[in-house]
Structure formats: C-alpha cells, structure tokens
Motif scaffolding. Structure first.
Motif, PDB file in Angstrom:
ATOM      1  N   LEU A  12       0.901  -1.207  -0.015  1.00  0.00           N
ATOM      2  CA  LEU A  12       0.023  -0.046   0.085  1.00  0.00           C
ATOM      3  C   LEU A  12       0.686   1.378  -0.040  1.00  0.00           C
ATOM      4  N   PHE A  13       1.645   1.546   1.039  1.00  0.00           N
ATOM      5  CA  PHE A  13       2.170   2.757   1.360  1.00  0.00           C
ATOM      6  C   PHE A  13       3.508   2.728   0.267  1.00  0.00           C
ATOM      7  N   GLY A  14       3.911   3.687  -0.389  1.00  0.00           N
ATOM      8  CA  GLY A  14       4.823   3.965  -1.407  1.00  0.00           C
ATOM      9  C   GLY A  14       4.678   3.251  -2.712  1.00  0.00           C
ATOM     10  N   VAL A  15       3.527   2.844  -2.726  1.00  0.00           N
ATOM     11  CA  VAL A  15       2.954   2.192  -4.142  1.00  0.00           C
ATOM     12  C   VAL A  15       1.829   2.950  -4.401  1.00  0.00           C
ATOM     13  N   ILE A  16       0.526   2.440  -3.965  1.00  0.00           N
ATOM     14  CA  ILE A  16      -0.784   2.777  -4.067  1.00  0.00           C
ATOM     15  C   ILE A  16      -1.005   4.204  -3.133  1.00  0.00           C
ATOM     16  N   ALA A  17      -0.437   4.122  -2.001  1.00  0.00           N
ATOM     17  CA  ALA A  17      -0.730   5.391  -0.898  1.00  0.00           C
ATOM     18  C   ALA A  17       0.598   6.080  -0.840  1.00  0.00           C
ATOM     19  N   LEU A  18       0.555   7.071  -0.514  1.00  0.00           N
ATOM     20  CA  LEU A  18       1.710   7.915  -0.327  1.00  0.00           C
ATOM     21  C   LEU A  18       2.248   7.708   1.162  1.00  0.00           C
ATOM     22  N   HIS A  19       3.504   7.701   1.214  1.00  0.00           N
ATOM     23  CA  HIS A  19       4.139   7.818   2.738  1.00  0.00           C
ATOM     24  C   HIS A  19       3.567   8.843   3.620  1.00  0.00           C
ATOM     25  N   GLN A  20       4.238   8.521   4.712  1.00  0.00           N
ATOM     26  CA  GLN A  20       3.625   9.665   5.691  1.00  0.00           C
ATOM     27  C   GLN A  20       3.876  11.027   5.196  1.00  0.00           C
ATOM     28  N   ARG A  21       2.990  11.934   5.612  1.00  0.00           N
ATOM     29  CA  ARG A  21       3.023  13.314   5.010  1.00  0.00           C
ATOM     30  C   ARG A  21       4.308  13.987   5.749  1.00  0.00           C
ATOM     31  N   PRO A  22       5.050  14.622   5.062  1.00  0.00           N
ATOM     32  CA  PRO A  22       6.484  15.199   5.500  1.00  0.00           C
ATOM     33  C   PRO A  22       6.147  16.356   6.451  1.00  0.00           C
ATOM     34  N   GLY A  23       6.715  16.310   7.676  1.00  0.00           N
ATOM     35  CA  GLY A  23       6.476  17.114   8.555  1.00  0.00           C
ATOM     36  C   GLY A  23       5.541  16.600   9.992  1.00  0.00           C
ATOM     37  N   ALA A  24       4.966  15.544   9.425  1.00  0.00           N
ATOM     38  CA  ALA A  24       3.892  15.156  10.587  1.00  0.00           C
ATOM     39  C   ALA A  24       4.372  14.728  11.926  1.00  0.00           C
ATOM     40  N   LEU A  25       5.530  14.018  11.903  1.00  0.00           N
ATOM     41  CA  LEU A  25       6.069  13.610  13.204  1.00  0.00           C
ATOM     42  C   LEU A  25       6.461  14.736  14.012  1.00  0.00           C
ATOM     43  N   ALA A  26       7.088  15.860  13.257  1.00  0.00           N
ATOM     44  CA  ALA A  26       7.575  17.150  13.737  1.00  0.00           C
ATOM     45  C   ALA A  26       6.498  17.678  14.616  1.00  0.00           C
ATOM     46  N   ALA A  36      11.922  16.888  18.137  1.00  0.00           N
ATOM     47  CA  ALA A  36      11.438  16.119  17.080  1.00  0.00           C
ATOM     48  C   ALA A  36      12.128  15.152  16.680  1.00  0.00           C
ATOM     49  N   ASP A  37      13.657  15.057  16.747  1.00  0.00           N
ATOM     50  CA  ASP A  37      14.481  13.995  16.397  1.00  0.00           C
ATOM     51  C   ASP A  37      14.102  12.760  17.333  1.00  0.00           C
ATOM     52  N   ALA A  38      14.351  13.001  18.807  1.00  0.00           N
ATOM     53  CA  ALA A  38      13.715  11.919  19.690  1.00  0.00           C
ATOM     54  C   ALA A  38      12.645  11.336  19.457  1.00  0.00           C
ATOM     55  N   PHE A  39      11.438  12.289  19.260  1.00  0.00           N
ATOM     56  CA  PHE A  39      10.110  11.761  19.068  1.00  0.00           C
ATOM     57  C   PHE A  39      10.227  10.727  17.939  1.00  0.00           C
ATOM     58  N   ALA A  40      10.889  11.310  16.734  1.00  0.00           N
ATOM     59  CA  ALA A  40      10.721  10.259  15.601  1.00  0.00           C
ATOM     60  C   ALA A  40      11.423   8.970  16.010  1.00  0.00           C
ATOM     61  N   ASP A  41      12.405   9.197  16.621  1.00  0.00           N
ATOM     62  CA  ASP A  41      13.306   7.820  16.936  1.00  0.00           C
ATOM     63  C   ASP A  41      12.314   6.821  17.415  1.00  0.00           C
ATOM     64  N   THR A  42      11.778   7.493  18.803  1.00  0.00           N
ATOM     65  CA  THR A  42      10.945   6.685  19.392  1.00  0.00           C
ATOM     66  C   THR A  42       9.836   6.277  18.802  1.00  0.00           C
ATOM     67  N   LEU A  68       9.787   8.784  26.084  1.00  0.00           N
ATOM     68  CA  LEU A  68      10.090  10.148  26.036  1.00  0.00           C
ATOM     69  C   LEU A  68      10.127  10.875  27.480  1.00  0.00           C
ATOM     70  N   SER A  69       9.714  10.306  28.516  1.00  0.00           N
ATOM     71  CA  SER A  69       9.461  10.571  29.801  1.00  0.00           C
ATOM     72  C   SER A  69       8.280  11.627  29.840  1.00  0.00           C
ATOM     73  N   LEU A  70       7.175  11.622  28.981  1.00  0.00           N
ATOM     74  CA  LEU A  70       6.188  12.650  28.931  1.00  0.00           C
ATOM     75  C   LEU A  70       4.899  11.766  29.566  1.00  0.00           C
ATOM     76  N   PRO A  71       4.431  12.904  30.024  1.00  0.00           N
ATOM     77  CA  PRO A  71       2.900  12.495  30.823  1.00  0.00           C
ATOM     78  C   PRO A  71       2.065  11.737  29.872  1.00  0.00           C
ATOM     79  N   VAL A  72       1.369  10.566  30.569  1.00  0.00           N
ATOM     80  CA  VAL A  72       0.503   9.638  29.705  1.00  0.00           C
ATOM     81  C   VAL A  72      -0.952   9.881  30.176  1.00  0.00           C
ATOM     82  N   ASP A  73      -1.867  10.528  29.041  1.00  0.00           N
ATOM     83  CA  ASP A  73      -3.060  10.481  29.675  1.00  0.00           C
ATOM     84  C   ASP A  73      -4.228  10.173  28.340  1.00  0.00           C
ATOM     85  N   ALA A  74      -5.403   9.762  28.758  1.00  0.00           N
ATOM     86  CA  ALA A  74      -6.051   9.304  27.253  1.00  0.00           C
ATOM     87  C   ALA A  74      -6.370  10.472  26.234  1.00  0.00           C
ATOM     88  N   ASP A  75      -6.428  11.488  26.619  1.00  0.00           N
ATOM     89  CA  ASP A  75      -6.777  12.616  25.753  1.00  0.00           C
ATOM     90  C   ASP A  75      -5.682  12.917  24.937  1.00  0.00           C
TER      91      ASP A  75
END
Length: 226
Positions: A12-26, A36-42, A68-75
């Motif tokens: 699917l992705f990279g053939v019929i669908a496009l890869h993840q939208r640039p900048g989305a992880l940032a 941003a770099d640490a988030f993408a790696d994780t 990432l030592s960030l708070p975890v909540d459902a929202d």
C-alpha cells in the motif's frame, strides 16, 4: 506449482498510497513539547509490534510517551492517534485507478503493514479497497512484512500457490522476502515501469499455463525506496 491464476499482490504505502506526510512527526512532537528527532526515533522504535497487531494503539502511544518521559493521559493518546492516522491517509489517485483497472485481467490483492485502527480508517475512507479480491492488513492478520507469515496468509486466504502471485512493493527487502516464499516480485519505482512488468508477466503466465515462469528478464531490483 503455479496454477493458471494470475494474482497481483500490492503493497500500500509507497505504491498505491503515499508515505507519511512530510513534517507530520515534527507536528506530533510539538504537540507534546518533545524534541522532534527524539520523538521520531521513539515513534519508529516501538512501531513493529503496533503494525503487527501485537499491541493496541493505547499501548503503543503509552510506550512512546513513557520512553520520552512525557505524561501519559487518554486525551493526549487519542490526539496523537488521530494525527498519526491522518498523516498516513493520502493516496495516489493515478495508482488507485490503475489497480482497479487490473481487475479486468487479473485478481488483485493488497498486503500492507498498517496498524488495525489505521486499517479501519483506511477502509472507511477508500471504498475501492472493498472491491479487491483480498485485503490483508498486518494489524488484522497479526503478521507484518517481511515475515514469511504475512505472505503465507495471502496464499492460504486466496487458496492459491505462491507462484500464482506477483508481489509489488517499494522496498526491496519485502520483495526478496516474498520471493523466498515462492512468489514472483517487482520493486516499485514508477507506474509506467510497473505496468510494463505486469503486462509482460500476464502474457508469460498465459503462454506458459501451469509451467514455471522465468521472469529474470522482467523484474528489476533497484535500491530500496525510502
């Protein structure tokens, strides 16, 4: 041994669908006030079990946030989950039209590495998927490429021999994995090249009937796509 069936099995992705939208992880990282770099790696470090249906979206995002030592909540988890789904939602309309047109001359199936909740969203947004002969999402079948189990699932589900398939993926490692199960393979780079490969494969398949196919002059293996 192959039969007289002709099944084109698409990634699917990279053939019929496009890869993840640039900048989305940032953008997702910014929502969490994370580098941003640490988030993408994780994000990628925890991805395979999520893709393979071995953990839920909540479990995946909990692991990412805790790493990432960030708070975890459902929202926050739901906000990230929806942003993630949206970032993988784009398709190549030209490829969608081509894939649908192939059903006039061959069976057409899909094998994609995608989490179960992403798959549900994709199925809801892309009704043409329901018209394919078989759709296999890793999060649903509990096996992700390049694991042989993902390819075996398609052969068993379609009651076909591996040699009946031509598997199309933009990653060489996945194409080679399909070949080890007995499938034919093509590394996707562009539609025109793919169409020529499929046309030649269909003609060879028709001419040879149930004999083994020699596709060495048809398939190419450029470097793996990003």
């Amino acid at each position: 041994m192959p039969t007289d069936r002709r099944i084109v099995l698409f990634d699917l992705f990279g053939v019929i669908a496009l890869h993840q939208r640039p900048g989305a992880l940032a953008e997702m990282a910014a929502r969490c006030n994370a580098p941003a770099d640490a988030f993408a790696d994780t994000y990628w470090a925890h991805r395979l079990p999520y893709d393979a249906g071995q953990c839920s979206a909540s479990e995946y995002w909990t692991a990412v946030l805790r790493s990432l030592s960030l708070p975890v909540d459902a929202d926050r988890i739901e906000e990230l989950r929806l942003a993630d789904i949206d970032s993988w939602s784009r398709v190549d309309d030209r490829m969608v039209a081509y894939v649908q047109s192939l059903r006039d001359v061959a069976e057409v199936a899909l094998l994609s590495n995608i989490p179960s909740d992403h798959a549900d969203a994709f199925l809801a947004a892309q009704p043409w998927l329901h018209r394919l002969d078989h759709v296999a999402f890793s999060g649903k079948i509990k096996a992700a490429k390049p694991a042989p189990a993902a390819f075996h699932h398609c052969a068993v589900a379609m009651q076909a021999a591996p040699a009946d398939f031509l598997f199309v993926d933009d990653r060489e490692e996945n194409v080679r994995a399909a070949q080890t199960t007995g499938m034919n393979g093509h590394v996707f780079t562009q539609l025109d090249e793919l169409a020529a490969t499929i046309d030649a494969w269909l003609q060879t398949s028709t001419a040879h009937g149930t004999t083994e196919l020699d596709l060495s002059g048809i398939l190419e293996f450029p470097g793996a796509a990003a």
